[in-house]
Design a protein around this motif. Structure first.
Motif, PDB file in Angstrom:
ATOM      1  N   TYR A  10       1.858   2.449   1.335  1.00 56.69           N
ATOM      2  CA  TYR A  10       2.941   1.482   1.240  1.00 56.69           C
ATOM      3  C   TYR A  10       4.259   2.250   1.304  1.00 56.69           C
ATOM      4  CZ  TYR A  10       6.337  -1.721  -0.824  1.00 56.69           C
ATOM      5  OH  TYR A  10       7.450  -2.501  -1.046  1.00 56.69           O
ATOM      6  N   ALA A 132      -3.456  -2.182  -2.727  1.00 56.61           N
ATOM      7  CA  ALA A 132      -2.891  -3.144  -1.778  1.00 56.61           C
ATOM      8  C   ALA A 132      -2.664  -4.503  -2.423  1.00 56.61           C
ATOM      9  CB  ALA A 132      -3.794  -3.282  -0.557  1.00 56.61           C
ATOM     10  N   ALA A 147       2.885  -1.712   5.074  1.00 54.99           N
ATOM     11  CA  ALA A 147       1.690  -1.341   4.322  1.00 54.99           C
ATOM     12  C   ALA A 147       0.533  -1.237   5.305  1.00 54.99           C
ATOM     13  CB  ALA A 147       1.398  -2.391   3.256  1.00 54.99           C
TER      14      ALA A 147
END
Length: 169
Positions: A10, A132, A147
């Motif tokens: 990310y 995530a 991401a």
């Protein structure tokens, strides 16, 4: 669907280092309550001379099993060594960067680098795929973000970090 043993990256950009650090603290809190597994996170800034600085919170380094090697390896892939103004990107990141490089396309590398270039500060997180969903639910305040789940095993990253630590003594 996320592969349970995959690496997740990310990168979010922020108008200031302070706002990036606030989101960094959220990630540390997510780890403290068990919402994320192994991860490495840093706030990345560029100085007036264009040097990239990876800013680690020492307490977070102790909690993150990858101890700076994962983010350092990623930054080492995104920027030429001449503009990296920190020791966080060094020999310990070597084996880790090889695994990350195999999991990314050239387009991914370009996208990540350009995103960091675009902001005043960035939050960079490399971790297990469980990260995530936690990051998505956390509502981080990045102006722009990207991401990606890499087809790289966290076990391979763990092994590379352990080998680097052994080599460095």
């Amino acid at each position: 669907m996320a592969k349970p043993d995959a690496v997740f990256i990310y990168i979010g950009t922020y108008p200031s280092e302070a706002v990036a650090r606030a989101d960094y603290d959220i990630v540390k809190d997510l780890h403290a309550v068990g919402a994320v597994g192994t991860y490495d996170a840093s706030v990345v800034t560029k100085d007036d001379g264009g040097k990239v600085h990876v800013n680690k919170d020492e307490m977070a380094t102790r909690h993150g099993a990858w101890g700076g090697a994962a983010v350092g390896a990623l930054i080492g892939l995104l920027f030429p060594p001449a503009i990296i103004g920190t020791a966080a990107v060094g020999a310990a990141a070597g084996g880790v960067s090889g695994h990350l490089w195999r999991g990314m396309s050239r387009a991914d590398v370009k996208e990540f680098g350009e995103l960091i270039d675009a902001g005043q500060a960035a939050l960079v997180i490399v971790g297990e795929s469980t990260l995530a969903q936690a990051v998505e639910k956390a509502g981080l305040k990045a102006e722009k973000e990207v991401a990606k789940q890499l087809d790289v095993s966290t076990k391979d990253i763990d092994k590379a970090v352990r080998e680097a630590a052994t080599e460095l003594g």
